[in-house]
Scaffold this motif. Structure first.
Motif, PDB file in Angstrom:
ATOM      1  N   UNK A 120       0.824  -1.221   0.000  1.00  0.00           N
ATOM      2  CA  UNK A 120       0.000   0.000   0.000  1.00  0.00           C
ATOM      3  C   UNK A 120       0.853   1.263   0.000  1.00  0.00           C
ATOM      4  N   UNK A 121       0.293   2.354  -0.498  1.00  0.00           N
ATOM      5  CA  UNK A 121       1.024   3.615  -0.612  1.00  0.00           C
ATOM      6  C   UNK A 121       1.521   4.128   0.736  1.00  0.00           C
ATOM      7  N   UNK A 122       0.808   3.809   1.823  1.00  0.00           N
ATOM      8  CA  UNK A 122       1.197   4.322   3.142  1.00  0.00           C
ATOM      9  C   UNK A 122       2.412   3.602   3.709  1.00  0.00           C
ATOM     10  N   UNK A 123       2.826   2.498   3.092  1.00  0.00           N
ATOM     11  CA  UNK A 123       3.984   1.749   3.577  1.00  0.00           C
ATOM     12  C   UNK A 123       5.248   2.583   3.434  1.00  0.00           C
ATOM     13  N   UNK A 124       6.146   2.488   4.399  1.00  0.00           N
ATOM     14  CA  UNK A 124       7.342   3.329   4.398  1.00  0.00           C
ATOM     15  C   UNK A 124       8.243   3.013   3.203  1.00  0.00           C
ATOM     16  N   UNK A 125       8.981   4.029   2.772  1.00  0.00           N
ATOM     17  CA  UNK A 125       9.861   3.894   1.614  1.00  0.00           C
ATOM     18  C   UNK A 125      10.962   2.871   1.865  1.00  0.00           C
ATOM     19  N   UNK A 126      11.525   2.873   3.076  1.00  0.00           N
ATOM     20  CA  UNK A 126      12.601   1.934   3.388  1.00  0.00           C
ATOM     21  C   UNK A 126      12.111   0.495   3.332  1.00  0.00           C
ATOM     22  N   UNK A 127      10.902   0.258   3.828  1.00  0.00           N
ATOM     23  CA  UNK A 127      10.331  -1.087   3.794  1.00  0.00           C
ATOM     24  C   UNK A 127      10.110  -1.530   2.354  1.00  0.00           C
ATOM     25  N   UNK A 128       9.583  -0.649   1.526  1.00  0.00           N
ATOM     26  CA  UNK A 128       9.347  -0.999   0.123  1.00  0.00           C
ATOM     27  C   UNK A 128      10.649  -1.316  -0.598  1.00  0.00           C
ATOM     28  N   UNK A 129      11.700  -0.529  -0.323  1.00  0.00           N
ATOM     29  CA  UNK A 129      12.987  -0.804  -0.964  1.00  0.00           C
ATOM     30  C   UNK A 129      13.514  -2.169  -0.568  1.00  0.00           C
ATOM     31  N   UNK A 130      13.239  -2.581   0.664  1.00  0.00           N
ATOM     32  CA  UNK A 130      13.718  -3.873   1.140  1.00  0.00           C
ATOM     33  C   UNK A 130      12.920  -5.026   0.542  1.00  0.00           C
ATOM     34  N   UNK A 131      11.584  -4.882   0.469  1.00  0.00           N
ATOM     35  CA  UNK A 131      10.721  -5.990   0.036  1.00  0.00           C
ATOM     36  C   UNK A 131      10.464  -6.003  -1.456  1.00  0.00           C
ATOM     37  N   UNK A 132      10.206  -4.858  -2.029  1.00  0.00           N
ATOM     38  CA  UNK A 132       9.899  -4.779  -3.454  1.00  0.00           C
ATOM     39  C   UNK A 132      10.810  -3.721  -4.078  1.00  0.00           C
ATOM     40  N   UNK A 133      12.088  -4.058  -4.246  1.00  0.00           N
ATOM     41  CA  UNK A 133      13.060  -3.059  -4.726  1.00  0.00           C
ATOM     42  C   UNK A 133      12.777  -2.604  -6.148  1.00  0.00           C
ATOM     43  N   UNK A 134      13.277  -1.419  -6.469  1.00  0.00           N
ATOM     44  CA  UNK A 134      13.136  -0.872  -7.816  1.00  0.00           C
ATOM     45  C   UNK A 134      14.113  -1.522  -8.795  1.00  0.00           C
ATOM     46  N   UNK A 135      15.225  -2.053  -8.256  1.00  0.00           N
ATOM     47  CA  UNK A 135      16.249  -2.654  -9.108  1.00  0.00           C
ATOM     48  C   UNK A 135      16.780  -3.937  -8.471  1.00  0.00           C
ATOM     49  N   UNK A 136      17.270  -4.820  -9.299  1.00  0.00           N
ATOM     50  CA  UNK A 136      17.888  -6.055  -8.822  1.00  0.00           C
ATOM     51  C   UNK A 136      19.305  -5.744  -8.345  1.00  0.00           C
ATOM     52  N   UNK A 137      19.984  -6.704  -7.690  1.00  0.00           N
ATOM     53  CA  UNK A 137      21.362  -6.448  -7.248  1.00  0.00           C
ATOM     54  C   UNK A 137      22.303  -6.041  -8.378  1.00  0.00           C
ATOM     55  N   UNK A 138      22.054  -6.495  -9.611  1.00  0.00           N
ATOM     56  CA  UNK A 138      22.930  -6.131 -10.730  1.00  0.00           C
ATOM     57  C   UNK A 138      22.542  -4.799 -11.361  1.00  0.00           C
ATOM     58  N   UNK A 139      21.421  -4.199 -10.889  1.00  0.00           N
ATOM     59  CA  UNK A 139      21.018  -2.901 -11.393  1.00  0.00           C
ATOM     60  C   UNK A 139      19.912  -2.921 -12.425  1.00  0.00           C
ATOM     61  N   UNK A 140      19.349  -4.087 -12.724  1.00  0.00           N
ATOM     62  CA  UNK A 140      18.259  -4.171 -13.699  1.00  0.00           C
ATOM     63  C   UNK A 140      16.978  -3.610 -13.097  1.00  0.00           C
TER      64      UNK A 140
END
Length: 297
Positions: free
Chosen positions: A195-215
Motif C-alpha cells: 500500500x502507498x502508506x507503507x514506508x519507503x525503506x520497507x518498500x525498498x527492502x521488500x519490493x526493490x526498484x532494481x535487482x542487485x545487478x542494477x536491472x
C-alpha cells in the motif's frame, strides 16, 4: 542553577513560539511568561527569543539551549518515573499489536512474561492492519508493535525473528516448479506492490526498484492488505517476495512459494514511537527479548 518553573517556561515557549498559548498551557498570565523569559535572558546575558508584534522566534543561542535542555529534562522525568514504578510496581495499561500471523506467537510469549513480571499493568493485544500500523503508533492507539524491519521513523528493538525469503507466484506460473530463484528474476516479472502508506525503506527492502545487478524491476498493481496482495499474485498479476512463514499461514492451492537463494533474511521485532518510550514500553521490550531467545544471524 535554573529553577524548574524557569526551564518549563522556556521549553514550552520554545515549542509554542506564542506567549498566549504558553501561558494557557502553564495556566499563568502572559505577563508571568514575559517576566520569566526576561529574567532568564538577563542571567544568560543574551536574547533567547526574537519578539515582534507578529512573530516569536528562537535566537541561535535560544535554539541551542533548548536542544541541550530537552534530553536532560526527559532524563530527569524518566528517572523519577522509574523510582515511582519501583516503589509501587508497574501499573496502567499497555497496548501491543502484531502484523501478520507469524509474529503473533512472539508477541504472546512477550505478553505472558510481561504480565508475570508486572501483574498490575493491563495489556491489550490487537492485530494491526498493514495500512494503519504507522498511524496507530503515532496517535498512541498502539504502544508497541511486533513487525518487520526496516520500519523507518520509529524506534526498533532487537530482531526476535529471522526468516528466509521466498517468492510467491501463481500456481501455474513458469517459476512455480523451480527449486530456487535469484533476486534477478524480479526484473523479468511485475512485482505486486505494498500500500502507498507503507514506508519507503520497507518498500525498498521488500519490493526493490532494481535487482542487485542494477536491472529495473517492473511494478505490478498495489494491494491494500497482505491478503489482497497474495490474491493479486494468485490471479497472475505479478510475483511477490515474502517470508517463508507465509507458506504456512497462507497455504493456498493457487499459490506456490519458491526459495530465493541470494536474498538476506527478513527480520522482525518490536517497534515503537521514540517519544513514547515509557517505562512500560521499555519493560515490554525487555520481556519480549527474554521470552524469545535471539535467533541465529
Amino acid at each position: 542553577m535554573l529553577e524548574r518553573y524557569e526551564i518549563e517556561t522556556f521549553l514550552t515557549l520554545a515549542e509554542e513560539l506564542h506567549f498566549g498559548r504558553t501561558a494557557e498551557r502553564l495556566r499563568v498570565t502572559t505577563g508571568r511568561i514575559s517576566h520569566v523569559v526576561r529574567k532568564l535572558e538577563r542571567r544568560i546575558g543574551a536574547p533567547l527569543f526574537e519578539r515582534t508584534s507578529r512573530v516569536v522566534r528562537l535566537t541561535p543561542i535560544g535554539a541551542h539551549l533548548a536542544e541541550e535542555l530537552r534530553p536532560l529534562v526527559a532524563g530527569i522525568e524518566d528517572a523519577v518515573q522509574r523510582a515511582v514504578d519501583a516503589g509501587r510496581g508497574l501499573t496502567g495499561e499497555l497496548r501491543v499489536a502484531y502484523v501478520g500471523e507469524s509474529t503473533a506467537p512472539v508477541l504472546l510469549r512477550a505478553v505472558a512474561l510481561f504480565t508475570e513480571r508486572h501483574p498490575d499493568c493491563v495489556v491489550h493485544v490487537h492485530e494491526a492492519p498493514l495500512a494503519t500500523t504507522r498511524s496507530s503508533l503515532r496517535d498512541g492507539s498502539i504502544d508497541v508493535l511486533i513487525a518487520s524491519y526496516p520500519f523507518d521513523g520509529m524506534a526498533n528493538g532487537p530482531a526476535l525473528l529471522h526468516e528466509r525469503r521466498v517468492l510467491a507466484v501463481a500456481a501455474d506460473h513458469p517459476l512455480a516448479g523451480a527449486e530456487s530463484v535469484s533476486l534477478e528474476v524480479l526484473a523479468d516479472h511485475p512485482v505486486v506492490q505494498y500500500p502507498a502508506v507503507t514506508s519507503a525503506a520497507f518498500k525498498r527492502d521488500r519490493t526493490p526498484d532494481r535487482t542487485p545487478s542494477g536491472r529495473s524491476v517492473p511494478q505490478g498493481p498495489a494491494g491494500t492488505s497482505f491478503s489482497e496482495m497474495l490474491a493479486l499474485v494468485a490471479m497472475g498479476r505479478g510475483v511477490l517476495p515474502v517470508g517463508e512463514q507465509t507458506r504456512h499461514y497462507h497455504a493456498r492451492p493457487d499459490l506456490a512459494y519458491v526459495p530465493i537463494r541470494d536474498a538476506p533474511p527478513i527480520r522482525r521485532g518490536p517497534v515503537w514511537l521514540a517519544s513514547n518510550t515509557t517505562t512500560r514500553v521499555r519493560e515490554f521490550v525487555r520481556a519480549a527479548v527474554d521470552a524469545n531467545p535471539a535467533p541465529a544471524a
